[in-house]
Design a protein around this motif. Sequence first.
Motif, PDB file in Angstrom:
ATOM      1  N   ASN A 383       1.069  -1.270   0.077  1.00  0.00           N
ATOM      2  CA  ASN A 383      -0.112   0.076   0.253  1.00  0.00           C
ATOM      3  C   ASN A 383       0.536   1.197   0.080  1.00  0.00           C
ATOM      4  O   ASN A 383       1.478   1.576   0.624  1.00  0.00           O
ATOM      5  CB  ASN A 383      -0.638  -0.008   1.126  1.00  0.00           C
ATOM      6  CG  ASN A 383      -1.827  -0.910   0.970  1.00  0.00           C
ATOM      7  OD1 ASN A 383      -2.069  -1.290   0.187  1.00  0.00           O
ATOM      8  ND2 ASN A 383      -2.554  -2.184   2.360  1.00  0.00           N
ATOM      9  N   LEU A 384       0.607   2.287  -0.731  1.00  0.00           N
ATOM     10  CA  LEU A 384       1.218   4.247  -0.393  1.00  0.00           C
ATOM     11  C   LEU A 384      -0.243   4.878  -0.618  1.00  0.00           C
ATOM     12  O   LEU A 384      -1.077   4.704  -1.099  1.00  0.00           O
ATOM     13  CB  LEU A 384       2.334   3.901  -2.370  1.00  0.00           C
ATOM     14  CG  LEU A 384       2.665   5.110  -2.031  1.00  0.00           C
ATOM     15  CD1 LEU A 384       3.677   5.094  -0.876  1.00  0.00           C
ATOM     16  CD2 LEU A 384       3.571   5.251  -3.407  1.00  0.00           C
ATOM     17  N   THR A 385       0.327   5.174   0.926  1.00  0.00           N
ATOM     18  CA  THR A 385      -0.962   5.721   1.148  1.00  0.00           C
ATOM     19  C   THR A 385      -0.549   7.733   1.042  1.00  0.00           C
ATOM     20  O   THR A 385       0.289   7.563   1.933  1.00  0.00           O
ATOM     21  CB  THR A 385      -1.477   5.873   2.534  1.00  0.00           C
ATOM     22  OG1 THR A 385      -1.686   4.234   2.030  1.00  0.00           O
ATOM     23  CG2 THR A 385      -3.032   6.757   3.015  1.00  0.00           C
ATOM     24  N   SER A 386      -1.235   8.425   0.687  1.00  0.00           N
ATOM     25  CA  SER A 386      -0.941   9.826   0.971  1.00  0.00           C
ATOM     26  C   SER A 386      -1.090  10.168   2.196  1.00  0.00           C
ATOM     27  O   SER A 386      -1.738   9.515   2.913  1.00  0.00           O
ATOM     28  CB  SER A 386      -1.922  10.860  -0.012  1.00  0.00           C
ATOM     29  OG  SER A 386      -3.421  10.730   0.390  1.00  0.00           O
ATOM     30  N   LYS A 391      -6.027  18.596  -1.062  1.00  0.00           N
ATOM     31  CA  LYS A 391      -7.503  18.650  -1.012  1.00  0.00           C
ATOM     32  C   LYS A 391      -7.655  17.083  -1.478  1.00  0.00           C
ATOM     33  O   LYS A 391      -9.093  16.506  -1.892  1.00  0.00           O
ATOM     34  CB  LYS A 391      -8.115  19.643  -1.997  1.00  0.00           C
ATOM     35  CG  LYS A 391      -8.131  21.226  -1.828  1.00  0.00           C
ATOM     36  CD  LYS A 391      -8.791  21.866  -2.766  1.00  0.00           C
ATOM     37  CE  LYS A 391      -9.283  23.099  -2.415  1.00  0.00           C
ATOM     38  NZ  LYS A 391      -9.585  24.344  -3.339  1.00  0.00           N
ATOM     39  N   LEU A 392      -7.157  16.950  -1.665  1.00  0.00           N
ATOM     40  CA  LEU A 392      -6.402  15.080  -2.509  1.00  0.00           C
ATOM     41  C   LEU A 392      -5.831  14.025  -1.686  1.00  0.00           C
ATOM     42  O   LEU A 392      -5.055  14.263  -0.976  1.00  0.00           O
ATOM     43  CB  LEU A 392      -5.459  15.015  -4.022  1.00  0.00           C
ATOM     44  CG  LEU A 392      -5.741  13.904  -4.451  1.00  0.00           C
ATOM     45  CD1 LEU A 392      -7.379  13.407  -5.113  1.00  0.00           C
ATOM     46  CD2 LEU A 392      -4.548  13.920  -5.651  1.00  0.00           C
ATOM     47  N   GLN A 443      -7.283   4.174  -4.679  1.00  0.00           N
ATOM     48  CA  GLN A 443      -8.812   5.115  -4.207  1.00  0.00           C
ATOM     49  C   GLN A 443      -8.025   6.397  -4.265  1.00  0.00           C
ATOM     50  O   GLN A 443      -7.167   6.108  -3.749  1.00  0.00           O
ATOM     51  CB  GLN A 443      -9.609   4.493  -3.205  1.00  0.00           C
ATOM     52  CG  GLN A 443     -10.904   5.054  -3.121  1.00  0.00           C
ATOM     53  CD  GLN A 443     -11.364   4.027  -1.131  1.00  0.00           C
ATOM     54  OE1 GLN A 443     -12.457   3.154  -2.036  1.00  0.00           O
ATOM     55  NE2 GLN A 443     -11.186   5.547  -0.181  1.00  0.00           N
ATOM     56  N   ALA A 444      -8.981   7.869  -4.644  1.00  0.00           N
ATOM     57  CA  ALA A 444      -8.675   9.239  -4.150  1.00  0.00           C
ATOM     58  C   ALA A 444      -9.767   9.418  -3.543  1.00  0.00           C
ATOM     59  O   ALA A 444     -11.263   8.947  -4.689  1.00  0.00           O
ATOM     60  CB  ALA A 444      -8.198   9.249  -5.844  1.00  0.00           C
ATOM     61  N   LYS A 453     -17.060  15.644  -0.567  1.00  0.00           N
ATOM     62  CA  LYS A 453     -15.863  15.473  -1.281  1.00  0.00           C
ATOM     63  C   LYS A 453     -16.787  14.163  -2.376  1.00  0.00           C
ATOM     64  O   LYS A 453     -17.624  13.290  -1.882  1.00  0.00           O
ATOM     65  CB  LYS A 453     -15.688  14.456   0.853  1.00  0.00           C
ATOM     66  CG  LYS A 453     -14.007  13.392  -0.186  1.00  0.00           C
ATOM     67  CD  LYS A 453     -13.419  12.912   0.914  1.00  0.00           C
ATOM     68  CE  LYS A 453     -13.959  12.025   2.079  1.00  0.00           C
ATOM     69  NZ  LYS A 453     -13.804  11.174   2.981  1.00  0.00           N
ATOM     70  N   ALA A 454     -15.816  13.892  -3.120  1.00  0.00           N
ATOM     71  CA  ALA A 454     -15.691  12.477  -4.010  1.00  0.00           C
ATOM     72  C   ALA A 454     -15.176  11.521  -3.491  1.00  0.00           C
ATOM     73  O   ALA A 454     -13.707  12.010  -3.416  1.00  0.00           O
ATOM     74  CB  ALA A 454     -16.377  13.549  -5.335  1.00  0.00           C
ATOM     75  N   THR A 455     -15.754  10.545  -3.775  1.00  0.00           N
ATOM     76  CA  THR A 455     -14.222   9.424  -3.868  1.00  0.00           C
ATOM     77  C   THR A 455     -14.187   8.617  -5.351  1.00  0.00           C
ATOM     78  O   THR A 455     -15.696   8.235  -5.496  1.00  0.00           O
ATOM     79  CB  THR A 455     -15.084   8.514  -2.584  1.00  0.00           C
ATOM     80  OG1 THR A 455     -14.546   8.849  -1.200  1.00  0.00           O
ATOM     81  CG2 THR A 455     -13.660   6.980  -2.539  1.00  0.00           C
ATOM     82  N   LEU A 456     -13.457   7.798  -5.736  1.00  0.00           N
ATOM     83  CA  LEU A 456     -13.841   7.255  -7.059  1.00  0.00           C
ATOM     84  C   LEU A 456     -12.116   6.074  -6.209  1.00  0.00           C
ATOM     85  O   LEU A 456     -11.573   6.413  -6.201  1.00  0.00           O
ATOM     86  CB  LEU A 456     -13.125   7.945  -7.997  1.00  0.00           C
ATOM     87  CG  LEU A 456     -12.984   6.996  -9.270  1.00  0.00           C
ATOM     88  CD1 LEU A 456     -14.366   6.249  -9.835  1.00  0.00           C
ATOM     89  CD2 LEU A 456     -12.489   7.395 -10.370  1.00  0.00           C
TER      90      LEU A 456
END
Length: 760
Positions: A383-386, A391-392, A443-444, A453-456
């Motif tokens: 996993n690589l997570t911000s 905002k992102l 997932q972002a 907030k929008a999620t994809l």
Amino acid sequence: MHQNIMTLKFNKLAWATSLIIGATLPQVPSALAEEAPEGIIGLEEVVVTAEKRAANLQDIPVAISAFSQDALDEGGITDLQSVQQSVPSLQFTTQSNFGAGVIVTLRGIGTSVTTSGADQGVALHNDGVYLGKASAGLLSFYDMERLEVLRGPQGTLYGRNATGGSINLISTKPSEEYEAFGDVMVGDYNHRRLRGVVGGGIAEGVAGRLTATWEEHDGYIENLWPGGEDSADKDEWNVRGQLLFDVNEDMEVLARVSAAEAGGAGSAVKTRTYPSALMAGVVPHPLVPGLNIPKFQPGVFASASPVPTDLHQVGTDAEESFDQKAAGANITVSWDLENASFKSISAWFNNETTVLRDGDGSELPLYIKGRTEESEQFSQEFNLTSNADGKLEWLLGAFFYNEESVDKDTYVNFWPNGAIGATGYDFTFDSSVETSSWAVFGQASYYFTEQLKATLGLRYSEDKKEGETVNRNVVDATNGLTLVGFPQSGKYSETWEEPTGKIGLDYFINDDSMVYISFSKGYKSGGLNVNAPDKAVFAPELIDAWEIGSKNRFFDNRVELNLSAFYYDYTDLQLFSVTESAPFIQNAAESTIKGLEIESKVAATPQLAFNFALSYLDSEINDFITKDPADPSPLQVLEDLSGNQLPRAPELEINLGVSYSWDLDHGELTLSGQYHWQDDMFFRPQNDEDKMQEAYDTVDARLTYLSADERWRISAFGKNLTDEEAISNLLIEAGLFGSPTVVTPNNPRTFGVEVGYRFR
């Protein structure tokens, strides 16, 4: 109380809605509307990692129930079976007729088969590791940082077969601070349990933690046959060791090893009805035209004692046993980069179970059946997570999984062709399945404003299963000869691939309230019916799911109210059935599920608290025409099951809890109770009214004393205080056995006392 609820059944949803209003807001004193002094009263903030990053439970647009170890102790939750009365839409049972394992359904979705070749619809994860075998869910757990139950298809972050949801067990990590605590419990049925934890710093930058449990009790199912084994007992130990290495300020490595063993007679199984005369005779050989195979002769039951009427009594002569050995290891590497966090989870898990059962369910020496399953799995996830402010928010991941599983089934002294006890036929077959799976996912989430907030999320999965059935023979034990033409061996291989994902929109009304809407696509791999070679391959299960929900905290963090409504459209839903000689999975064409869930917690006063949960399910098979394999072959006809209710999907379910605490000079005394009611539940898609569980309710209670220094904890508890009799599973055995009806009873009323101590 039970009768009063039943009289309102025709207006369930209206009644339930009024009850939630009455059980929460009116019971909260008017003072709740005023600002309470800080620290005096309020619901705790729960931090979860359901989306693979730490977040407040109330900020996550997912229907989820979470429990700390303290909450598990207060509810007497030590295994998956004891979780179901605290989570909406969750059903749990054990299965030991066609292999050892658990059957878990969420919102009516799961898988009933426990043999190799088929996967579970509710995924089980332990410390981030996907456990593929149903028998892994039999083991108890302790020293948990958190238990999370995610409801609904998890098509992105937990994509492997999680069409119903995911159960996540997260162990408490080692820390530099010294800890040592444990407890001892005794109860009726000769119930005894020991649990303990010790941990702390070992050297600079190194911390360790050791957790161990041991538990046993006599069988809840009494065997009336002299010298016969009582079943539904327990004899289990677990141990887990952890080492945490702080490599530097940005990197840590956590290594875990675990081992467990369970024995005794095993899970509860009771034959409710013996085979009827319609089951006598022969059946056509499935591969050789004109060849008939002898069927188990129900006429021999004429001399059998009647089936005991008490649900918790049997009369079986054969020795029954259950043995499970499990061991695992995993290494988790966490590395904080400048603007992101990297995590690697490498895991190995080995599991072996052996089950021996009295196949005929009577005191007659007719036949015994046994099964051994050995499985070994390896998985790797990255996993690589911000982690930067902005905002992102995003997450990227890759997953690999490989499992090798071997089944060894044996039916001994089967199909007696003469007097009682005469030597008959031995039926044996072995099978093996190798599963290889990989996926990439991401997932972002983007904050258009502080409130919106929008999620994809997207995932691509590929699953491959290779299976083989060998040594499938029927041997005449009188002369050692194999029946000509019966062996059914073969090799099978199939690959499936599917894109899945999620799109969602969240709106934060304020700091304490949010609403969300989402569409997600779920997928569960197809599989192999290796024990039914003529029906070897079944298709994947697909789901399109819409969900809308709201999460809220009111009255200065004293009232929590979460709601979710959902609509599922299923294609090729995988349903369990039994053919003439083996269990198998078949695909139903289409089905839909509509539902509503309500969860609420209330901290009414510093002493008084409530919790409430309601689930409403409207499930329907839309298009499924099939034959009932429980009927004798000559009598089987095509049946249209359209309009029937899905198995294990009760229409209405209610959980209601209350606790009250008294402050004492030397500590605190808390009395808590939990009430659970569930509606009628079918176990088969045929919706047989004589093979269902009618609505029932249970009551649990616990009285706990906690010393002022929080070192001592003493509890007395009772479960199923009204001694309600119900079943959690029902199946129709194979036609070659005469198609008897077999059920799994729930636990009877039990009592116990726990004493715990924490060292300083």
